[in-house]
Structures are given as structure tokens and as C-alpha cells.
Design an enzyme around this catalytic site. Structure first.
Site, PDB file in Angstrom:
ATOM      1  CG  HIS A 176      -1.732  -1.192   1.414  1.00 42.30           C
ATOM      2  ND1 HIS A 176      -3.071  -1.232   1.056  1.00 42.30           N
ATOM      3  CD2 HIS A 176      -1.450  -2.411   1.919  1.00 42.30           C
ATOM      4  CE1 HIS A 176      -3.564  -2.424   1.325  1.00 42.30           C
ATOM      5  NE2 HIS A 176      -2.596  -3.164   1.855  1.00 42.30           N
TER       6      HIS A 176
ATOM      7  CG  ASN B  23      -6.679  -4.722  10.786  1.00 42.12           C
ATOM      8  OD1 ASN B  23      -6.407  -4.907  11.958  1.00 42.12           O
ATOM      9  ND2 ASN B  23      -7.372  -3.665  10.382  1.00 42.12           N
TER      10      ASN B  23
ATOM     11  CG  ASP C  40      -0.629  -5.928   4.350  1.00 41.14           C
ATOM     12  OD1 ASP C  40      -1.006  -5.113   3.499  1.00 41.14           O
ATOM     13  OD2 ASP C  40      -1.314  -6.218   5.346  1.00 41.14           O
TER      14      ASP C  40
ATOM     15  CG  HIS D 158      -0.999   4.022   9.111  1.00 38.63           C
ATOM     16  ND1 HIS D 158      -2.078   4.466   8.397  1.00 38.63           N
ATOM     17  CD2 HIS D 158      -1.096   2.669   9.159  1.00 38.63           C
ATOM     18  CE1 HIS D 158      -2.806   3.421   8.013  1.00 38.63           C
ATOM     19  NE2 HIS D 158      -2.236   2.322   8.467  1.00 38.63           N
TER      20      HIS D 158
END
Length: 446
Positions: free
Chosen positions: A63, A284, A311, A315
């Protein structure tokens, strides 16, 4: 483009380690042999004596937060961090802002990456309860696959309509990659602990809230639907021992219709680490017990689990420092994934050949990536030189992520990535980045 000759390398490829030379011409592996002489004066020669040459890592789940969430990360910053970690190709997820759920938004991402990415790139197209028409427009030769959130979604990306799900599974020949956690179970568990603690739920309860049961309900339903429809299913980031019974090691990866991956954090951390790391290791699906971790590692070795991914989901530190219900899940991993796996090699838990199989060869097989993932003549020259005896410690001075932190901060790794080549160009050397944005759009042999 300079041509490159890598001399005296321990070449890790296709289950073997062979000492030899590798000649790269015009961005492709041209010759691999015990000894190769420079073909012309303008050949860039690297003496790799004592080092190991690996194919560039292909990370099938990242991401990178662009567009819309660029205060956390961008394709430029995170692809730069990726090459420092030996990751030369990535597949990025659709839950950006706006979401990648139309062909127009997908092509906008490709346009950004074509101008800014240090590594090779592709993107997952995102499914929703109402975009089947768009899904059917996706060109499978030019797009990595379809991503469905069967839990833990952002925006409107939770696909929770059983009729829609079955129609998607029945209608596309794309690889369907899924995030599996049962939302109802998680909501019920959260309500119990929120009533007791308010928003400041102890982080140690994260794997109880996002429980084994929540994972298994969702993943077993996805596997059952794939078997019913014949869909090509890939289950992302397994986190529990129980889910492993859903997967098989009886046939070669190229023939599997149902596959699964494990992520670095589920191999490295356990619930015992929440006390020290807190929300920095809030993911998660959640990091669970040491028993789960050990079972995942065993399944990786016995081929029930097919690939290793990151993954990578950064943040800001300020966001992560919030109380439980407000602290987002996810963390940055692309720079430290390969060093972490090499640490397991030093502990005699996995061979170099198996690391390369799971991080380089198998993602290429699973997604049918054209001419990448191997050190082979005629393949794109993505490669990583590793010194297995060059310790370094992760700290704020050498963290490359835009968010500026890592769950591995303070960890000393025995192995160092010394050189990274993307399409034949040196893009990274010993903590130094070259301003060579040489990433190319991945294509797929389908």
C-alpha cells in the site's frame, strides 16, 4: 544504458547456488557462465566476491498510499525504500483515495508510477458490490489482478453481498486476491471490549478481537466459493495455524487454483511483542500467537504457503500513537523484509534457495509475471547483491520510508543489501540511492 558485468557471485537461482559471472546488456541478462570477460570498455564491472546474487524480489502486496494519502507515503518514496530492501517489483493495492475501482483511476496510478517509481510496478484493480462491469474491462495481460476486501475494508470496498461475490468469482479469469476477516465477528468482539475499556482497549486484545475465528470463517468461505466456481483465488496474509488446513501442497504452484501467502510480520512477531511494540505492530489480520507463527513458518517450508509478501502499509508515527480504536492498522516493511528473512537463514530456519523461491520465483509464477523473478538469459535484469556478513542496525538515520519509523528500529541484521539493479541499472548501493527511476510496468503472460 551502461552494460554491467557482475564477477565472482554466488548466484542463488532455481534451487541452486553456483559461483560465476553475470553479464547484463541493454537491461537484460545476456550471459551467465563460470567466467565472462568484459565485452567492451564501457562495461561497468562489479566484483561480487563473497557476496550472493539474488533475483530482484517481487512483493505482491503493498500500500503506497498514492493518490490521496500522500502524507503517509507516495509511490516515489516507498519504491525508493523498496529498492533499498532488494524489492525490484511491487503490486500495489486499490484502497487509495480515490479508490482504484474504475479503469480511469487505475490508469491514473499507472501514469504516476511511470514518472516516479524506482521499482517495477503493477496495481490491483479493486472490486466493490457494484462495479462488476468495470471489472470485466480489465486487461489481464497488463494488470496484476483483482483485490477483494472480504473484511477490514476502507471506503465502500467491503464486498459483503454473497450474490455479487459469486458473480465476480464466476465472471473473471483474473487472479482474485482477498483479505479475509469476518466483519460481524470483529464488530461483536470490539463491542465487548469497548464496553469494558472505552476507546483505550489494551493492544494485547487485538488478536482476540480480530480472532482466529474471524479469519477462519472468512477464508474458509472464500475457498469454498473458489472451489464452487473454479475461480483462481489467492488468499493474502494468513495469520493463523487453523487456516492452513484450507490449503494444499500436493501439486506444483503453477497448477494450483487456490494459493496463499504469509507476510513478514506474521513470521517475525507474536502476541508476546505487543507489550514492547504496542500499536506499531497493529496489523489486520492481527499478529497472533507464537504457535500460529511457528505453524506458518512450517507451512512456508512445506509449500502450503506459496509466497512471502510485506503488506507494506505505512502510517505516520502520530497516527500510530493513538489509543487502540483510533490507531490505524498497518506498518512499513519493504526496506526490511529481505534482511529479516536472511536473519532466519542465519538461524538455520530457512535456506537461501527457499527464500528466493518464495520471494522471487513464486510471485512470478503465481501472477504469471513476464520475464522476471529469475536470473535467466533473456530475462529482465532485476538483481540484488547481498553481503551475509555485514551487520547493521535499523535506526532513524537509515530508514527510507516517508513515515520515518520501522517496527524493526533497534534490530541488528547480520546481512546487508549492497547493490540493487532494476532493469540492468544500478539504483542503490550501500545506503546510497541513485536518482535512476528505472521502474517499468509489469506485464503478464496470460
Amino acid at each position: 544504458m551502461n552494460n554491467v558485468l557482475i564477477k565472482n557471485a554466488n548466484i542463488v537461482n532455481e534451487g541452486k547456488i553456483l559461483n560465476g559471472d553475470v553479464y547484463i546488456e541493454n537491461g537484460f541478462f545476456k550471459e551467465i557462465a563460470p567466467q565472462i570477460s568484459a565485452k567492451s570498455p564501457n562495461v561497468q564491472v562489479f566484483d561480487a566476491e563473497g557476496k550472493y546474487l539474488l533475483p530482484g524480489v517481487i512483493d505482491d502486496q503493498v500500500h503506497f498510499r498514492e493518490p490521496g494519502l500522500t502524507h503517509k507515503a507516495t509511490i516515489e518514496t516507498e519504491s525508493r525504500a523498496a529498492i533499498a530492501g532488494g524489492i525490484t517489483s511491487f503490486i500495489e493495492m486499490p484502497n487509495t483515495n480515490p479508490q482504484t475501482t474504475t479503469i480511469e483511476k487505475l490508469e491514473e496510478k499507472f501514469e504516476i508510477a511511470s514518472k516516479t517509481s524506482y521499482a517495477n510496478y503493477s496495481f490491483m484493480f479493486g472490486g466493490t458490490n457494484d462495479n462488476l462491469e468495470e471489472i470485466l474491462k480489465v486487461d489481464s495481460k497488463n494488470v496484476a489482478g483483482l483485490k477483494l476486501f472480504l473484511g477490514s475494508s476502507t471506503g465502500n470496498m467491503l464486498v459483503d453481498n454473497p450474490e455479487v461475490l459469486e458473480k465476480i468469482f464466476s465472471s473473471t479469469d483474473l487472479v482474485i486476491s482477498v483479505h479475509c476477516e469476518d466483519e460481524e465477528t470483529i464488530r461483536n468482539n470490539t463491542a465487548i471490549y469497548k464496553e469494558k475499556y472505552g476507546d483505550d482497549i489494551p493492544i494485547e486484545l487485538h488478536p482476540i478481537i480480530r480472532s482466529e475465528e474471524a479469519c477462519y470463517i472468512s477464508s474458509s468461505n472464500a475457498v469454498a466459493l473458489a472451489k464452487k466456481t473454479g475461480a483462481r483465488l489467492h488468499v493474502f496474509h494468513l495469520s493463523t495455524a487453523k487456516e492452513l488446513e484450507l490449503f494444499s501442497n500436493k501439486i506444483p504452484l503453477k497448477d494450483k487454483k487456490i494459493t496463499a501467502e504469509v507476510c513478514i510480520h506474521h513470521l517475525w512477531f507474536s502476541d508476546e511483542d505487543y507489550k514492547e511494540k504496542g500499536t506499531l505492530i497493529k496489523w489486520n489480520p492481527a499478529v497472533k500467537t507464537s504457535k500460529d507463527r511457528d505453524a506458518l513458518f512450517e507451512a512456508l517450508l512445506n509449500d502450503k504457503l506459496d509466497v512471502i509478501a510485506t503488506d507494506h502499509a505505512p502510517h505516520t508515527k502520530e497516527e500510530k500513537d493513538n489509543v487502540y480504536t483510533k490507531a490505524p492498522s498497518g506498518g512499513p516493511l519493504v526496506q526490511h523484509a529481505l534482511p529479516a528473512m536472511l536473519e532466519f537463514y542465519h538461524k538455520d530456519k530457512i535456506s537461501l534457495e527457499k527464500i528466493v523461491e518464495k520471494m522471487c520465483h513464486n510471485p512470478a509464477i503465481l501472477f504469471q509475471v513476464e520475464k522476471r523473478g529469475y536470473i535467466k538469459e533473456g530475462y529482465c535484469a532485476d538483481a540484488v547483491l547481498v553481503d551475509l556478513n555485514a551487520p547493521w542496525t535499523v535506526n532513524t538515520d537509515n530508514i527510507a520510508y516517508k513515515c520515518g519509523w520501522s517496527p524493526f528500529e533497534g534490530t541488528t541484521f547480520k546481512s546487508r543489501i549492497t547493490h540493487t539493479f532494476v532493469n540492468g541499472s544500478l539504483v542503490y548501493k550501500n545506503f546510497k540511492f541513485y536518482d535512476v527511476k528505472n521502474g517499468q510496468r509489469l506485464t503478464f503472460d496470460r
